[in-house]
Every structure is written in structure tokens, then in C-alpha cells.
Design a protein around this motif. Structure first.
Motif, mmCIF file in Angstrom:
data_model
loop_
_atom_site.group_PDB
_atom_site.id
_atom_site.type_symbol
_atom_site.label_atom_id
_atom_site.label_comp_id
_atom_site.label_asym_id
_atom_site.label_seq_id
_atom_site.Cartn_x
_atom_site.Cartn_y
_atom_site.Cartn_z
ATOM 1 N N UNK A 202 7.883 6.494 -9.571
ATOM 2 C CA UNK A 202 7.161 5.343 -10.612
ATOM 3 C C UNK A 202 6.673 6.335 -11.831
ATOM 4 N N UNK A 203 6.762 5.793 -13.130
ATOM 5 C CA UNK A 203 6.248 6.487 -14.157
ATOM 6 C C UNK A 203 5.570 5.455 -14.877
ATOM 7 N N UNK A 204 4.405 6.228 -15.802
ATOM 8 C CA UNK A 204 3.884 5.448 -16.884
ATOM 9 C C UNK A 204 4.829 4.802 -17.792
ATOM 10 N N UNK A 205 4.026 3.916 -18.447
ATOM 11 C CA UNK A 205 4.747 2.881 -19.642
ATOM 12 C C UNK A 205 5.465 4.148 -20.656
ATOM 13 N N UNK B 84 0.943 -1.096 0.141
ATOM 14 C CA UNK B 84 0.077 -0.007 -0.053
ATOM 15 C C UNK B 84 0.908 0.996 0.082
ATOM 16 N N UNK B 85 2.048 1.227 0.604
ATOM 17 C CA UNK B 85 3.023 2.512 0.604
ATOM 18 C C UNK B 85 3.500 2.619 -0.809
ATOM 19 N N UNK B 86 3.589 1.544 -1.727
ATOM 20 C CA UNK B 86 4.263 1.480 -3.073
ATOM 21 C C UNK B 86 2.927 2.088 -3.745
ATOM 22 N N UNK B 87 1.874 1.415 -3.553
ATOM 23 C CA UNK B 87 0.931 1.860 -4.446
ATOM 24 C C UNK B 87 0.486 3.470 -4.222
ATOM 25 N N UNK B 88 0.536 4.001 -2.923
ATOM 26 C CA UNK B 88 0.192 5.595 -2.874
ATOM 27 C C UNK B 88 1.266 6.306 -3.413
ATOM 28 N N UNK B 89 2.516 5.808 -3.348
ATOM 29 C CA UNK B 89 3.437 6.449 -4.037
ATOM 30 C C UNK B 89 3.392 6.501 -5.552
ATOM 31 N N UNK B 90 3.124 5.252 -5.806
ATOM 32 C CA UNK B 90 2.643 5.193 -7.474
ATOM 33 C C UNK B 90 1.764 6.233 -7.764
ATOM 34 N N UNK B 91 0.674 6.352 -7.179
ATOM 35 C CA UNK B 91 -0.402 7.097 -7.425
ATOM 36 C C UNK B 91 0.004 8.514 -7.442
ATOM 37 N N UNK B 92 0.673 9.033 -6.560
ATOM 38 C CA UNK B 92 1.336 10.387 -6.356
ATOM 39 C C UNK B 92 2.256 10.443 -7.584
ATOM 40 N N UNK B 93 3.365 9.607 -7.845
ATOM 41 C CA UNK B 93 4.104 9.993 -8.974
ATOM 42 C C UNK B 93 3.377 10.022 -10.097
ATOM 43 N N UNK B 94 2.152 9.284 -10.329
ATOM 44 C CA UNK B 94 1.696 9.372 -11.815
ATOM 45 C C UNK B 94 0.777 10.886 -11.677
ATOM 46 N N UNK B 95 0.283 11.334 -10.412
ATOM 47 C CA UNK B 95 -0.030 12.605 -10.428
ATOM 48 C C UNK B 95 0.832 13.716 -10.523
ATOM 49 N N UNK B 96 2.048 13.651 -10.161
ATOM 50 C CA UNK B 96 3.036 14.791 -10.577
ATOM 51 C C UNK B 96 3.209 14.928 -12.050
ATOM 52 N N UNK B 97 3.326 13.525 -12.661
ATOM 53 C CA UNK B 97 3.379 13.532 -14.163
ATOM 54 C C UNK B 97 2.284 14.058 -14.906
ATOM 55 N N UNK B 98 0.965 13.843 -14.525
ATOM 56 C CA UNK B 98 0.102 14.292 -15.360
ATOM 57 C C UNK B 98 -0.255 15.806 -14.729
ATOM 58 N N UNK C 259 -2.453 4.057 -15.261
ATOM 59 C CA UNK C 259 -1.299 4.221 -15.200
ATOM 60 C C UNK C 259 -1.195 4.510 -13.644
ATOM 61 N N UNK C 260 -2.097 4.331 -12.857
ATOM 62 C CA UNK C 260 -1.932 5.011 -11.495
ATOM 63 C C UNK C 260 -1.197 3.639 -10.662
ATOM 64 N N UNK C 261 -1.336 2.490 -10.943
ATOM 65 C CA UNK C 261 -0.726 1.546 -10.066
ATOM 66 C C UNK C 261 0.245 0.960 -10.985
ATOM 67 N N UNK C 262 1.774 1.109 -10.756
ATOM 68 C CA UNK C 262 2.652 0.770 -11.666
ATOM 69 C C UNK C 262 2.852 -0.652 -11.463
ATOM 70 N N UNK C 263 3.314 -1.735 -12.315
ATOM 71 C CA UNK C 263 3.641 -3.061 -11.980
ATOM 72 C C UNK C 263 4.537 -3.163 -11.144
ATOM 73 N N UNK C 264 5.555 -2.158 -10.707
ATOM 74 C CA UNK C 264 6.732 -2.509 -9.831
ATOM 75 C C UNK C 264 6.249 -2.419 -8.530
ATOM 76 N N UNK C 265 5.063 -2.078 -8.411
ATOM 77 C CA UNK C 265 4.730 -1.788 -6.752
ATOM 78 C C UNK C 265 4.763 -3.445 -6.294
ATOM 79 N N UNK C 266 4.376 -4.409 -7.271
ATOM 80 C CA UNK C 266 4.367 -5.881 -6.720
ATOM 81 C C UNK C 266 5.416 -6.456 -6.520
ATOM 82 N N UNK C 267 6.505 -6.171 -7.366
ATOM 83 C CA UNK C 267 7.804 -6.827 -6.950
ATOM 84 C C UNK C 267 8.515 -6.250 -5.617
ATOM 85 N N UNK C 268 8.086 -4.783 -5.500
ATOM 86 C CA UNK C 268 8.497 -4.281 -4.218
ATOM 87 C C UNK C 268 8.118 -4.873 -3.042
ATOM 88 N N UNK C 269 6.683 -5.544 -3.013
ATOM 89 C CA UNK C 269 6.390 -6.068 -1.842
ATOM 90 C C UNK C 269 6.724 -7.538 -1.932
#
Length: 295
Positions: free
Chosen positions: A132-135, A67-81, A233-243
Motif C-alpha cells: 500500500x502506498x500514500x496518495x 486488521x491484517x491489511x491495516x497492519x500491512x498498510x502501516x508497514x508499507x507506509x513505514x517502509x516508504x517513510x 497515510x497510515x491506513x490506506x482506503x484500500x484496506x476496506x475493500x479488501x475486507x
């Protein structure tokens, strides 16, 4: 395009609200506070894996990490967008009347978004989560979009990005299982983005009022495409490996997760009502919203 009296009046009210109730993340967020090891990054129920067989197999430590990586992925996508939207808004306001409330609130919104992006970046750093960034294809396509995107797509994008996250962030604000850092940043974002959403609704009503069928169809589809890109793009696949999860299995279970689909539909309901009322919920657009479970 000239601003209607309604949009100008709304903008004046939003400027007053912004002057009375805005936050400085530098002082509002306790950046030095420790992060308890058992606190989540977002409500567990908002995790893309919540309710799946894989979620039931995970340890509590893995759930917290996810969940920490998910929220940061969402935040990262938010910054990008938000960086894209700021450029679109600046283009839309280019050589408009500087004395108008619309112009002044548009720039106020951009200033808010800059603070929010800095806040999210610092929050991710505090949680020790990388950007985290979109594809790559999405990132490159967005370069063209931010150069040629229409005002309808810009203000529609604001609504999509903020309406979808509004329910999630309101839940985070109230949940003591969530890190205080995330609860505070969510509170700041919810309060200030409520003004941005009201402004975006007024702008969209202006842009589509009295337009022909073809332009309305094009606007509806461009907003739907933006929504599709944001949600996927909200949740990057990388969050799964991080967990410590098998990314392929996690990705598939997340994709098929009925609980998360229902959560997305609930968060997207206000947006769908607005778009329907504005005549922007066309059949082709609806098909895209259904693919990302906003409808």
C-alpha cells in the motif's frame, strides 16, 4: 553544525546498546510458521473501525482480514517513510567527523532501518497482502521534501513515526489474539527503535538550542506537517475493500471514530510532551496535531 557533548555521549551509549542488543529478522522471525486463520494483524482495539456501527456488523473473518491489511498498510507506509528519512539523515551527516559517535550511530540507525524495511516487506508478503502506498500527491511532494527537508524535520519525523506506533506495537507484542509473526516483528522494532527515538530527541535538542523565534516556529511547523502526512497515510482506503466493506462508508466511520481518536491521543502523548518541552508545540503546529487527534 557541531555535536554537543551531550549528544556525543548519548550516541556512544546507543552504539554500545546496539552492539549488545540487536536482532536479525532472518533468524529471529519464524517465517515458515503457519498463520492461524483466527489471528489478527493488530489488536482489534487499534483498528480504525473498532467501536463503530460498521465494526459491530462485520463478521469475525472480516475483522481479521481488515486488521491484517491495516497492519500491512502501516508497514508499507513505514517502509516508504523510512526511505525518505534515510536520505535526510545521510544528507545531514555528509562530511561530518567520521570518528564521532554521532556519525557512527547515524549510520547504525540507517542499517537498522534497512533491516526493518526488509522485515516488514517480508511480513506483508507472508500475510498475502499487497503493498500500500500514500496518495500520489503525497508521494510526489515527498520527492521534494527528501531533497530539501531540514535536519529538524528529519529527526522530528523519526520521533513522529516511531512514537505514534510505539504504543500500538507494545500492545501487539503482548496480545495472543495477534499473529506471532506480527508480535515478533513488533518486538524487534520496539527494542531497536527505542534507540532511534533517543537519538532523535538529542538531535532535535541540539538543533533548536539557542535558535531564534522564526527558526523555532519553522521547525515546529515542519515537524507538524510531517506528522499530519504520516498519520493520514497510515491506513490506506484500500484496506476496506479488501475486507469486503463499502469503502465510502468505512472511510467516513473511521474518520469520525471517537475510540480511535482516543487511542491516537494516548499514543501521541509522549511526543507532545517532548515537543512542548522543546518549545516546538506552537499554536499553528498544535492545530495540525489536533486535526489528526495527536493532541
Amino acid at each position: 553544525m557541531s555535536t554537543t557533548a551531550g549528544t556525543e555521549e548519548i550516541s556512544r551509549g546507543l552504539l554500545g546498546s546496539s552492539a549488545a542488543l540487536s536482532y536479525d529478522p532472518e533468524t529471529e522471525v519464524d517465517w515458515s510458521a503457519p498463520l492461524p486463520a483466527d489471528k489478527h494483524g493488530l489488536n482489534p482495539e487499534w483498528s480504525v473501525l473498532y467501536g463503530t456501527p460498521l465494526w459491530r456488523e462485520m463478521t469475525e473473518e472480516q475483522r481479521v482480514t481488515l486488521t491484517r491489511h491495516e497492519v500491512c498498510s502501516i508497514m508499507s507506509t513505514g517502509i516508504w517513510f523510512e526511505m525518505i528519512l534515510q536520505q535526510l539523515i545521510l544528507r545531514d551527516q555528509y562530511v561530518k567527523d567520521h570518528a564521532s559517535a554521532e556519525f557512527r550511530f547515524a549510520l547504525t540507525e540507517i542499517a537498522d532501518e534497512c533491516r526493518h524495511s526488509l522485515m516488514f516487506a517480508r511480513a506483508c508478503e507472508a500475510m498475502g497482502v499487497p503493498a500500500y502506498f500514500p496518495r500520489r500527491p503525497v508521494v510526489e511532494a515527498a520527492r521534494l521534501f527528501k531533497a530539501v527537508g531540514t535536519a529538524e524535520a528529519a529527526y522530528g519525523g523519526i520521533l513522529v513515526a516511531e512514537e505514534v506506533l510505539d504504543v500500538m506495537q507494545r500492545d501487539a507484542m503482548r496480545d495472543e489474539r495477534v499473529l506471532d509473526l506480527v508480535r515478533t516483528t513488533s518486538r524487534i522494532h520496539v527494542v531497536e527503535e527505542s534507540r532511534h527515538m533517543r537519538f532523535a530527541r538529542a538531535e532535535i535538542r541540539d538543533r533548536v538550542a539557542g535558535t531564534g523565534r522564526l527558526r523555532r516556529q519553522a521547525a515546529a511547523m515542519s515537524i507538524a506537517v510531517v506528522a499530519y502526512v504520516i498519520v493520514t497515510s497510515l491506513v490506506n482506503d484500500g484496506v476496506f475493500a479488501a475486507a469486503g466493506l463499502d469503502p465510502a462508508r468505512a472511510r467516513e466511520e473511521a474518520r469520525r471514530n471517537p475510540h480511535h481518536h482516543a487511542m491516537m491521543r494516548s499514543s501521541g502523548a509522549p511526543l507532545m510532551r517532548f515537543l512542548g518541552g522543546a518549545g516546538l508545540l506552537t499554536r499553528p503546529a498544535s492545530a495540525l496535531y489536533q486535526r489528526v487527534h495527536l493532541l
